[in-house]
Design an enzyme around this catalytic site. Structure first.
Site, PDB file in Angstrom:
ATOM      1  N   GLY A  87      71.481 128.474  31.636  1.00 24.33           N
ATOM      2  CA  GLY A  87      71.193 128.019  33.002  1.00 24.33           C
ATOM      3  C   GLY A  87      70.571 126.633  33.074  1.00 24.33           C
ATOM      4  N   LEU A  88      71.017 125.743  32.208  1.00 22.47           N
ATOM      5  CA  LEU A  88      70.324 124.455  32.073  1.00 22.47           C
ATOM      6  C   LEU A  88      70.716 123.395  33.091  1.00 22.47           C
ATOM      7  CD1 LEU A  88      70.449 124.066  28.168  1.00 22.47           C
ATOM      8  CD2 LEU A  88      68.656 125.071  29.582  1.00 22.47           C
ATOM      9  N   TYR A 138      70.970 122.064  36.471  1.00 15.19           N
ATOM     10  CA  TYR A 138      70.596 122.144  37.892  1.00 15.19           C
ATOM     11  C   TYR A 138      71.629 121.368  38.717  1.00 15.19           C
ATOM     12  CZ  TYR A 138      67.675 122.138  42.037  1.00 15.19           C
ATOM     13  OH  TYR A 138      67.205 122.328  43.309  1.00 15.19           O
ATOM     14  N   GLY A 139      72.110 121.982  39.784  1.00 17.46           N
ATOM     15  CA  GLY A 139      73.133 121.339  40.611  1.00 17.46           C
ATOM     16  C   GLY A 139      74.535 121.804  40.253  1.00 17.46           C
ATOM     17  N   ASN A 140      74.639 122.534  39.140  1.00 17.61           N
ATOM     18  CA  ASN A 140      75.915 123.105  38.698  1.00 17.61           C
ATOM     19  C   ASN A 140      75.777 124.610  38.968  1.00 17.61           C
ATOM     20  OD1 ASN A 140      77.643 124.562  36.994  1.00 17.61           O
ATOM     21  ND2 ASN A 140      77.506 123.096  35.309  1.00 17.61           N
ATOM     22  N   SER A 145      76.505 127.341  36.255  1.00 19.33           N
ATOM     23  CA  SER A 145      75.473 127.393  35.203  1.00 19.33           C
ATOM     24  C   SER A 145      74.211 128.059  35.743  1.00 19.33           C
ATOM     25  CB  SER A 145      75.183 125.965  34.714  1.00 19.33           C
ATOM     26  OG  SER A 145      73.943 125.887  34.055  1.00 19.33           O
ATOM     27  N   ASN A 163      82.856 114.595  29.513  1.00 14.09           N
ATOM     28  CA  ASN A 163      81.574 113.892  29.631  1.00 14.09           C
ATOM     29  C   ASN A 163      81.189 113.152  28.353  1.00 14.09           C
ATOM     30  OD1 ASN A 163      80.830 116.906  31.113  1.00 14.09           O
ATOM     31  ND2 ASN A 163      80.997 115.041  32.313  1.00 14.09           N
ATOM     32  N   GLU A 182      78.088 109.760  33.289  1.00 15.66           N
ATOM     33  CA  GLU A 182      78.612 111.068  32.881  1.00 15.66           C
ATOM     34  C   GLU A 182      80.027 110.963  32.325  1.00 15.66           C
ATOM     35  OE1 GLU A 182      76.897 114.343  33.445  1.00 15.66           O
ATOM     36  OE2 GLU A 182      75.125 113.087  33.629  1.00 15.66           O
ATOM     37  N   HIS A 236      80.026 116.651  39.310  1.00 12.87           N
ATOM     38  CA  HIS A 236      80.867 115.566  38.791  1.00 12.87           C
ATOM     39  C   HIS A 236      82.041 115.404  39.748  1.00 12.87           C
ATOM     40  CE1 HIS A 236      79.446 116.659  34.472  1.00 12.87           C
ATOM     41  NE2 HIS A 236      78.822 115.574  34.876  1.00 12.87           N
ATOM     42  N   CYS A 275      87.268 119.620  32.391  1.00 12.56           N
ATOM     43  CA  CYS A 275      85.994 119.295  31.719  1.00 12.56           C
ATOM     44  C   CYS A 275      86.153 119.349  30.220  1.00 12.56           C
ATOM     45  CB  CYS A 275      84.912 120.308  32.073  1.00 12.56           C
ATOM     46  SG  CYS A 275      84.574 120.452  33.809  1.00 12.56           S
TER      47      CYS A 275
HETATM   48  O1  SUG Z   1      76.920 119.122  32.556  1.00 14.83           O
HETATM   49  N1  SUG Z   1      77.205 122.564  32.034  1.00 14.83           N
HETATM   50  C1  SUG Z   1      77.839 121.269  32.098  1.00 14.83           C
HETATM   51  C2  SUG Z   1      79.240 121.409  32.634  1.00 14.83           C
HETATM   52  C3  SUG Z   1      80.002 120.114  32.475  1.00 14.83           C
HETATM   53  C4  SUG Z   1      81.332 120.170  33.138  1.00 14.83           C
HETATM   54  N2  SUG Z   1      82.022 118.953  32.951  1.00 14.83           N
HETATM   55  C5  SUG Z   1      82.755 118.299  33.867  1.00 14.83           C
HETATM   56  N3  SUG Z   1      82.720 118.612  35.151  1.00 14.83           N
HETATM   57  N4  SUG Z   1      83.474 117.320  33.476  1.00 14.83           N
HETATM   58  C6  SUG Z   1      77.042 120.284  32.961  1.00 14.83           C
HETATM   59  O2  SUG Z   1      76.591 120.668  34.034  1.00 14.83           O
HETATM   60  C7  SUG Z   1      75.455 124.113  31.226  1.00 14.83           C
HETATM   61  C8  SUG Z   1      75.123 124.377  29.784  1.00 14.83           C
HETATM   62  C9  SUG Z   1      74.060 125.327  29.446  1.00 14.83           C
HETATM   63  O3  SUG Z   1      73.383 125.891  30.291  1.00 14.83           O
HETATM   64  O4  SUG Z   1      73.898 125.471  28.177  1.00 14.83           O
HETATM   65  C10 SUG Z   1      76.047 122.730  31.343  1.00 14.83           C
HETATM   66  O5  SUG Z   1      75.518 121.807  30.769  1.00 14.83           O
END
Ligand code: SUG
Length: 446
Positions: A20-21, A23-25, A28, A110, A174, A249, A370
Site C-alpha cells: 500500500g505504498l 498514495y494517490g494510486n 495500491s 516509469n 515519472e 500517471h 505500466c
Molecule cells: O508508482 N505502484 C506503482 C504503479 C506504477 C504504475 N505505472 C504506470 N502507471 N506507468 C506506483 O504508484 C505500489 C507498490 C507497492 O505498494 O509496493 C506502487 O508503487
C-alpha cells in the site's frame, strides 16, 4: 530510416507484495495487506510477453532490482549481516523495510524517458532514468536503472545516457508514463509529447486530495538533454480532475501510437488548447493527429481508472494495423467492453483487442502499459545489443521455468522481514543474469 519498437517489459521481482505504498494510486491503497502471489505475477507478465511475440512484435525484458535493498537500509545506520540489518530495521520501522522491499521496478514505464534517434539532433537514442522522487520506495530505483540501461544499451555510437533530473521539493519525473510520441512510422521523426502535472515551484493545490507527480521543469530538462527539436516537442498538462480521481500517471488516461492519441475526455487540462498545440506540432511534420477521444458519458473517469482502459498498449502490428493490449478488467466491465468492441468495428485505426489477466500487477495499479518501456531502434541499434535482454522463445521458456522454481506463491507484507526471502531472491537474481546474458550486475554479485 526503418525502425522497430521494442517493448522492454519489467520482470516482476520475488518480493512482489501489497504494501500500500503509493498514495494517490487507488489500487495500491485499496489492496494494502492482501496476500500477493509473486509466482503468478511474474508468469502473468511472461504470458503477455509471449503473446506479443506471437503477434510478431520484438520483445525485450528488464530484470528486477535487488530487493529488499539492504544497501538502502545500511544507509539508515543498520549494521551487521544482511539478516541482522533487515531484522533490526524491522524492529525500528517495518514501513522502512516494506519500502526497501517493494517490487515496483516491474513498472518499467516509469524506468526512463527514451527518445529515438529519429528525434534527436545527434541521431542517437537518448535515455534519462526517471528520478521517481515523489515516493521513497520508487526514489531508490534510478541509480540501478541507469546502471542497467548503460549495460544493455552500451554502444556509445548509438546510445546516450543522462543522469536523472535532480530531485528536491516537487521536481518529480515519472519517465515514459508521462511521455508519448506521435509519428507516421516508428523510424520517422516524431512529435514528443510530455505530460506534466504541475510546476515544481508552483503553489501546492490544497483543494486536491492527490498531488501530481510530474513537474514541467523536469520534462523540459529531459527534452533539452535529449536534444529534441523544440518545434516538435509538445507539453500538455494532466487535468487536476483526473489526478484527483486517481490517475497518478498520464498513462492511466491516455496512450499514443503512430499518429493516434487515445485518451479520456477528462485527461488534459484546457483540452481544446492542448489538442490544438498537439495538432500544430504534428502539422509541422506534415501529418494530422488522429484523436480518439472517449467521452465521459460512455466511460466515466472512475471506470477508466478502475478498469485501466487507457493503460493498454496501443501497438502497430506487422501488417500495419493497430491493436489494443488490454487488462481483462476492461472486458469484465460493460462500459469499457462495449466501447472497445464498438471502437474496433468502427472506422477507427484500432482494428483488434487482446485481453490479458495481469491481476497481480493491476492490484498495485500497474496495467499492461505500466509494465513496458518502449524503445524505438533501427536495425543497427538493435544489432548492437547482441542478445542481451532481448526475448526469444527459448529464453521465455527458461524464464517460466526459473520463476516456477524460485518464486513463492504467497507473500504478506510481514514476510518481507524473513531473512530467507532475501537469500531466495538473490539466488533467483543470480541465476537470472545468466539467462539474460547480462553478466554480474547486482551489488551482491560484485
Ligand atoms: O508508482 N505502484 C506503482 C504503479 C506504477 C504504475 N505505472 C504506470 N502507471 N506507468 C506506483 O504508484 C505500489 C507498490 C507497492 O505498494 O509496493 C506502487 O508503487
Amino acid at each position: 530510416m526503418s525502425a522497430v519498437e521494442v517493448n522492454f517489459d519489467g520482470l516482476v521481482g520475488p518480493t512482489h507484495n501489497y504494501g500500500g505504498l503509493a498514495y494517490g494510486n487507488l489500487a495500491s491503497m485499496n489492496n494494502l495487506g492482501d496476500a500477493s502471489n509473486p509466482r503468478a505475477a511474474v508468469l502473468q507478465g511472461l504470458g503477455k510477453m509471449r503473446a506479443l511475440m506471437q503477434l510478431g512484435l520484438t520483445q525485450g525484458v528488464l530484470p528486477p532490482h535487488e530487493r529488499p535493498s539492504v544497501k538502502t537500509l545500511r544507509a539508515f545506520g543498520f549494521t551487521g549481516s544482511d539478516a541482522q540489518v533487515i531484522e533490526s530495521a524491522w524492529c525500528v520501522s517495518p514501513k522502512l523495510v516494506i519500502n526497501c522491499a517493494s517490487a515496483s521496478s516491474m513498472w518499467t514505464a516509469n524506468a526512463a524517458t527514451v527518445s529515438p534517434s529519429a528525434d534527436t539532433a545527434d541521431s542517437k537514442v537518448h535515455f534519462t532514468p526517471a528520478n521517481l522522487g515523489s515516493m521513497f520506495h520508487r526514489a531508490i530505483e534510478p541509480n540501478f536503472t541507469g546502471h542497467l540501461l548503460r549495460r544493455i544499451f552500451r554502444d556509445k555510437t548509438h546510445f546516450c545516457h543522462h543522469h536523472p533530473i535532480p530531485y528536491g521539493g516537487r521536481m518529480g519525473d515519472e519517465g515514459a508514463a508521462n511521455h508519448g510520441r506521435l509519428a507516421t512510422e516508428h523510424g520517422a521523426q516524431g512529435i514528443e509529447l510530455f505530460v506534466y502535472g504541475h510546476s515544481a515551484f508552483g503553489e501546492k493545490r490544497d483543494d486536491l486530495t492527490f498531488q501530481a507527480r510530474q513537474a514541467i521543469e523536469a520534462s523540459q530538462g529531459i527534452a533539452a538533454n535529449h536534444q529534441l527539436n523544440q518545434a516538435h516537442t509538445v507539453y500538455l498538462q494532466q487535468s487536476a480532475k483526473a489526478i484527483d480521481a486517481g490517475a497518478f500517471h498520464n498513462d492511466v488516461v491516455a496512450v499514443s501510437n503512430g499518429t493516434a492519441l487515445f485518451y479520456h475526455e477528462d485527461a488534459f487540462e484546457n483540452k481544446n488548447a492542448a489538442l490544438d498545440a498537439l495538432a500544430s506540432g504534428c502539422q509541422k511534420l506534415g501529418f494530422e493527429p488522429v484523436c480518439i477521444e472517449v467521452p465521459a458519458d460512455q466511460v466515466s473517469l472512475d471506470t477508466a481508472i478502475t478498469t485501466y482502459l487507457f493503460n493498454s498498449q496501443l501497438i502497430t502490428l506487422p501488417g500495419g494495423e493497430m491493436a489494443l493490449i488490454l487488462p481483462t478488467e476492461t472486458l469484465e466491465n460493460e462500459h469499457t467492453s462495449r466501447y472497445v468492441s464498438d471502437c474496433i468495428s468502427s472506422n477507427s485505426p484500432i482494428a483488434a483487442a487482446h485481453y490479458f489477466d495481469l491481476k497481480q500487477s493491476m492490484k498495485n495499479g500497474g496495467g499492461p502499459a505500466c509494465l513496458r518501456l518502449r524503445v524505438v531502434v533501427t536495425e543497427d541499434e538493435i544489432a548492437s545489443l547482441g542478445n542481451t535482454c532481448l526475448m526469444t522463445k527459448q529464453r521465455l521458456s527458461a524464464l517460466e521455468a526459473w520463476a516456477t522454481r524460485h518464486y513463492r506463491d504467497r507473500l504478506m507484507p510481514e514476510d518481507l522481514r524473513d531473512p530467507e526471502l532475501l537469500v531466495e531472491a538473490n539466488t533467483a537474481l543470480d541465476t537470472l543474469t545468466g539467462i539474460l546474458g547480462l553478466g554480474s550486475i547486482y551489488d551482491f554479485q560484485l
